[in-house]
Scaffold this motif. Structure first.
Motif: not given
Lengths: 165, 663
Positions: A110-111, B8, B10-11, B14
């Protein structure tokens, strides 16, 4: 020089891919798969170096190490010292650890951008820039602070007549 | 407004993680469609997020993003540092220096960023330049880089030095322009800058060492003064390339390098010193001795990395200093058993380097025993290296060929052996070159041909083919041709592929003609022990290796003999080394008499019948070679049968003739 840095999980899914000499996307995926196959066949408690002449050319080898569920792989040629590369890899992971507090695979997942930023402070154009993890962490924090400051200014939209009053 | 509904990164991540395996590709395709729309937005945040997602998909999922090069260029001019960072990352990961047209559009932006007061902007620009540089871009930006090489910020300076390597590659003129400034940086007190500078020279010296020889004094100063391991390692690598060019240089650097080797606690530096000594300073005995001592420490260490590197270094030393390997023989041989494949392979190479005339038999014995207990892959590595080392320079290292061919026979029987083709080649090659070993070869071949179990083994087929050929070609050395014929014709040979079967049949032909010839030439008149046949039999059985052998009777000779027996010419006899023509060894007599016993009329007829029975059906085979060869044999049998019958009649006739006289 260093030819590439790859971080992949133990199923072969890439989490960070950086080649310091241009490779088309398809070739990159192929190389990642080949490297994964090589890494899978390595036993425990063996040396961390593998010759990869067939994949990258003469005298090119890779050094790999497992940290948690991730394989860290540095690919380099004869202008780099094998043990020094092992050290560098250690230092890179140290930096990740400090930035993310006990780094795990999800942190890397996630980074994406931040991990690239960290790596770019260690290696530029295949050349080693920094061998001290604390220095890199300091720089990365500086960058984050700078970005946060820029964002907070941006968030408040300028109201045209306001200053005039 | 658009940003509110935009997904985003992140979305996206996921979403990818939650998609079931088959659906992932569709999810990615959908996301890419979304990105195509979002990236056209005028809102810079929307554009940035879209580019960020696309870069992610490109980097980790191989999605093509060459169509998004222009938005990346656009975004790079953003005042917002994080957007600039995204844009430049996107460029470095996806721009192809050969095909992306818009790269030149970045020139202006890069130039602006080079002169920015924010060192991180400069950083970004330098990083990007080193990834995407083209000759044009390099040429245009060389002046700016030149300025940066003198930057007051060491942070920026070291990155400029690192980035300029790529520029030098693309635009060699730049070297001339920037050279002096880089050399100045060799005296920098900042370790980062110094590191970068020697790193750069290391890369350059590897490609063109001679051009950097003039800088040797500067490097020497660093070698002697520096305490930084990274810097020292790079300098050592430079000297490894320079020393071979200038003997005086080599002389000067030996002592400082040995000093470092003695004093340092860092394994990496130790290894580099050892490497430099064994590669480029191998004429300096004391240095080499010191290096070998350190190598020994590496070899005995528990750390597999050190062991592996030690073996590698030892392999380099082995070339000129074989004593070093012999000193460490035990460790090397033990390493053949190591868990680590790398170590095993290095050890194998080292063992092969130790091979000489005196120890080749012993070493091969040890290696075969390791091969037997190894996994198939390593077993074949061992066999392969034995084969290639022993055959080097036309079998230079082999003195006892009898031993070597029996080793080849032994190797072919090893369960995992996949070197059948090479063994076949070598057996035949040796058979043709080394006349003295032919009896032994035929003996080995017999062992292989006789065993019905081997016929079912696909790996050993090529060796069987060689065995069959050798048995036929040198049949005169066979102790039991009848048994040989039975092996060549046994029913299980139908398991062989046609080309190999054809070799078997041709050899059967040779054996048959040989037997018939021997029978006809000595079976006619048992009391008339012709000198011809005596010398034929004697000459063929020379077994001592220091005698010169006669050329064996070829097929054509036998055939000629059959047609015009009376005009048969004796084979050319060359005198033996011990000069005693009449001396026939006990074994020769027994082989010859065994032959005579075997070659009765009955046994020959049985032989002929055996051949006819087994090859008869093959005359109608669909395989051309088999059909042809079988037909040849059968045809000859037809021609020779009357002759065989008549030879009995003749001898009976003689007896009858003789009787009245004695009366």
């Amino acid at each position: 020089m260093i030819r590439g840095v790859i971080v992949m999980n133990d199923r072969g899914k890439p989490r960070l891919v950086k080649f310091y000499e241009f490779q088309p996307a398809e070739k990159q995926q192929e190389l990642i798969r080949s490297i994964y196959r090589v890494l899978c066949s390595r036993a425990e408690n063996v040396s961390n170096f593998v010759k990869v002449d067939s994949l990258f050319g003469q005298d090119v080898r890779l050094v790999y190490k497992t940290f948690a569920t991730l394989y860290f792989v540095f690919i380099f040629d004869s202008s780099e010292n094998e043990l020094a590369m092992l050290d560098l890899m250690q230092v890179f992971v140290e930096a990740l650890d400090k930035v993310f507090s006990n780094v795990c695979e999800l942190d890397v997942v996630f980074n994406f951008n931040k991990v690239h930023t960290i790596l770019d402070e260690f290696i530029l154009g295949g050349q080693v820039l920094e061998t001290n993890s604390s220095e890199v962490v300091k720089t990365v924090e500086e960058i984050s602070k700078m970005e946060r400051a820029a964002n907070s200014i941006k968030v408040v939209p300028s109201i045209p007549g306001w200053q005039g009053r | 407004m658009e940003s509110l509904f935009q997904r985003s990164l992140d979305d996206l991540i996921k979403g990818l993680r939650l998609s079931p395996p088959g659906v992932e590709a569709a999810f990615i395709a959908k996301s890419v469609d979304e990105i195509r729309r979002e990236i056209k937005s005028t809102d810079s945040q929307t554009k940035a997020t879209a580019l960020q997602k696309l870069t992610y998909l490109h980097s980790l999922h191989g999605v093509d993003m060459s169509w998004a090069a222009f938005p990346a260029v656009e975004l790079s001019s953003s005042a917002v540092h994080s957007h600039k960072r995204l844009a430049f990352l996107s460029a470095s990961l996806s721009f192809n220096p050969n095909t992306t047209d818009v790269i030149l559009l970045l020139t202006h932006q890069l130039r602006k960023d080079f002169s920015s007061s924010n060192p991180h902007d400069v950083s970004l620009a330098l990083c990007t330049l080193s990834s995407i540089s083209t000759p044009d871009l390099s040429r245009d930006l060389t002046p700016d880089l030149f300025t940066l090489l003198n930057s007051s910020k060491n942070f920026v300076k070291k990155k400029a030095i690192a980035a300029i390597l790529r520029v030098f590659e693309q635009y060699p003129e730049a070297v001339r322009v920037c050279f002096k400034r880089i050399v100045e940086n060799l005296e920098s007190s900042d370790m980062g800058v110094l590191s970068a500078a020697v790193g750069l020279f290391c890369e350059l010296a590897v490609k063109e060492p001679r051009s950097y020889l003039p800088l040797a004094p500067e490097f020497y100063k660093i070698l002697v003064d520096s305490r930084n391991n990274w810097v020292l390692i790079k300098v050592l690598k430079i000297f490894a390339k320079l020393a071979p060019l200038e003997p005086r240089l080599a002389k000067r650097i030996v002592e400082p390098i040995c000093e470092h080797l003695r004093r340092t606690g860092a394994k990496s530096l130790e290894f580099e010193c050892v490497n430099t000594i064994v590669t480029s300073l191998s004429e300096y005995e004391p240095a080499v001795k010191l290096a070998v001592m350190k190598i020994q420490e590496f070899l005995l260490d528990n750390d597999p990395n050190l062991k592996y590197l030690g073996l590698q270094a030892l392999a380099i030393v082995a070339a000129k200093h074989s004593w070093a390997v012999l000193e460490n023989k035990d460790v090397v041989i033990k390493s053949l058993d190591d868990v680590d494949v790398n170590i095993k392979l290095e050890a194998l190479q080292l063992v092969m380097a130790m091979v000489s005339e005196d120890n080749v038999a012993e070493i091969c014995k040890v290696l075969i025993s390791y091969a037997l207990k190894s996994d198939p892959e390593f077993c074949n590595e061992i066999l392969g290296s034995i084969l290639s080392t022993c055959s080097r320079n036309f079998y230079d290292v082999i003195v006892d060929f009898d031993w070597y061919v029996s080793l080849l026979g032994e190797m072919s029987r090893i369960p995992h052996c996949q070197k059948g083709e090479e063994i076949e080649t070598q057996l035949i090659d040796i058979g043709m070159r080394v006349k003295d070993v032919r009896p032994e070869l035929v003996h080995i071949a017999r062992g292989l041909l006789i065993d019905p179990a081997l016929l079912g083994n696909p790996f050993i087929r090529k060796v069987l083919s060689a065995a069959a050929w050798l048995s036929g070609e040198y049949v005169e050395f066979s102790r039991n041709p009848l048994e040989l014929m039975e092996s060549l014709l046994q029913p299980r040979t139908c398991l062989l592929p046609p080309p190999i079967r054809a070799v078997y049949i041709q050899s059967a032909f040779k054996v048959l003609t040989f037997c018939i010839y021997s029978f006809l030439s000595c079976g006619d008149d048992t009391s008339y022990h012709s000198e011809l046949t005596d010398s034929v039999l004697k000459g063929d059985f020379q077994e001592s290796s220091d005698t010169v052998t006669i050329a064996p009777i070829s097929d054509t000779d036998i055939y000629d003999g059959l047609i015009t027996r009376s005009s048969h010419q004796p084979p050319k006899c060359v005198s033996t080394g011990n000069g005693d023509d009449s001396m026939i060894s006990h074994e020769q007599i027994s082989s010859a008499s065994l032959r005579k016993q075997q070659l009765t009329q009955k046994s020959i007829m049985d032989l002929v019948n055996l051949v006819e029975t087994n090859l008869g059906p093959l005359a109608g085979s669909h395989e051309v070679e088999i059909q042809e060869r079988a037909s040849n044999v059968l045809g000859m049998i037809e021609l020779i049968k009357p002759r065989i019958h008549s030879s009995t009649d003749e001898s009976e006739g003689d007896k009858i003739k003789g009787e009245p006289e004695s009366f």
